[in-house]
Design a protein around this motif. Structure first.
Motif, short mmCIF file in Angstrom:
data_model
loop_
_atom_site.label_atom_id
_atom_site.label_comp_id
_atom_site.label_asym_id
_atom_site.label_seq_id
_atom_site.Cartn_x
_atom_site.Cartn_y
_atom_site.Cartn_z
N LEU A 185 48.70 44.19 51.87
CA LEU A 185 47.49 43.40 52.08
C LEU A 185 46.73 43.19 50.78
O LEU A 185 46.19 42.11 50.53
N TRP A 186 46.70 44.21 49.90
CA TRP A 186 46.10 44.03 48.57
C TRP A 186 46.89 43.01 47.78
O TRP A 186 46.34 42.21 47.02
N PHE A 187 48.22 43.04 47.93
CA PHE A 187 49.08 42.06 47.26
C PHE A 187 48.69 40.65 47.67
O PHE A 187 48.54 39.76 46.84
N ILE A 188 48.51 40.44 48.97
CA ILE A 188 48.14 39.11 49.48
C ILE A 188 46.76 38.70 48.95
O ILE A 188 46.58 37.56 48.54
N CYS A 189 45.83 39.64 48.94
CA CYS A 189 44.49 39.32 48.40
C CYS A 189 44.58 38.93 46.93
O CYS A 189 43.92 37.98 46.49
N GLY A 190 45.37 39.64 46.16
CA GLY A 190 45.53 39.30 44.75
C GLY A 190 46.21 37.97 44.54
O GLY A 190 45.86 37.20 43.64
N TRP A 191 47.16 37.66 45.40
CA TRP A 191 47.88 36.39 45.30
C TRP A 191 46.95 35.22 45.63
O TRP A 191 46.92 34.22 44.92
N VAL A 192 46.21 35.34 46.72
CA VAL A 192 45.34 34.25 47.17
C VAL A 192 44.23 33.97 46.17
O VAL A 192 43.88 32.81 45.92
N THR A 193 43.68 35.02 45.56
CA THR A 193 42.56 34.85 44.65
C THR A 193 43.01 34.70 43.20
O THR A 193 42.16 34.63 42.31
N GLN A 226 44.35 36.81 41.22
CA GLN A 226 44.06 38.00 40.42
C GLN A 226 45.38 38.73 40.19
O GLN A 226 45.78 39.60 40.97
N TRP A 227 46.04 38.36 39.12
CA TRP A 227 47.41 38.83 38.89
C TRP A 227 47.46 40.33 38.59
O TRP A 227 48.46 40.99 38.89
N ALA A 228 46.41 40.87 38.01
CA ALA A 228 46.39 42.32 37.76
C ALA A 228 46.37 43.08 39.10
O ALA A 228 47.06 44.10 39.23
N LEU A 229 45.61 42.59 40.06
CA LEU A 229 45.58 43.22 41.38
C LEU A 229 46.94 43.10 42.05
O LEU A 229 47.42 44.05 42.67
N TRP A 230 47.57 41.98 41.89
CA TRP A 230 48.91 41.77 42.44
C TRP A 230 49.89 42.77 41.83
O TRP A 230 50.65 43.42 42.54
N GLY A 231 49.84 42.90 40.52
CA GLY A 231 50.74 43.84 39.85
C GLY A 231 50.49 45.28 40.25
O GLY A 231 51.43 46.05 40.49
N LEU A 232 49.22 45.67 40.32
CA LEU A 232 48.90 47.03 40.76
C LEU A 232 49.37 47.30 42.18
O LEU A 232 49.87 48.37 42.47
N ALA A 233 49.21 46.32 43.05
CA ALA A 233 49.64 46.50 44.44
C ALA A 233 51.14 46.73 44.52
O ALA A 233 51.61 47.58 45.28
#
Length: 75
Positions: free
Chosen positions: A43-51, A53-60
């Protein structure tokens, strides 16, 4: 309010709860903690993808693999 705005607070609560459970004294606590963390990471991955925020995507992604490894080692 967007869907991401609505999801971020329950996801934060899930992450904090899973961290608390992972540090628990028994295998059962740790197993549940790793499972909750594993459910929250996509779910964090999806939030990072939609917004975008590639750092959030990578961390997820990294945390998801770490939690899967911890769950497997805890069995």
């Amino acid at each position: 309010m967007t869907l991401v705005d609505i999801l971020q607070y329950p996801l934060t609560a899930m992450t904090l709860t899973s961290t608390w459970l992972i540090s628990g004294p028994t295998r059962a606590h740790r197993g549940v903690g790793f499972a909750v963390a594993g459910l929250s990471q996509p779910l964090w991955f999806i939030c990072g993808w939609v917004t975008h925020q590639w750092a959030l995507w990578g961390l997820a992604v990294v945390f998801m693999f770490m939690h899967l490894r911890g769950f497997r080692n805890n069995l």
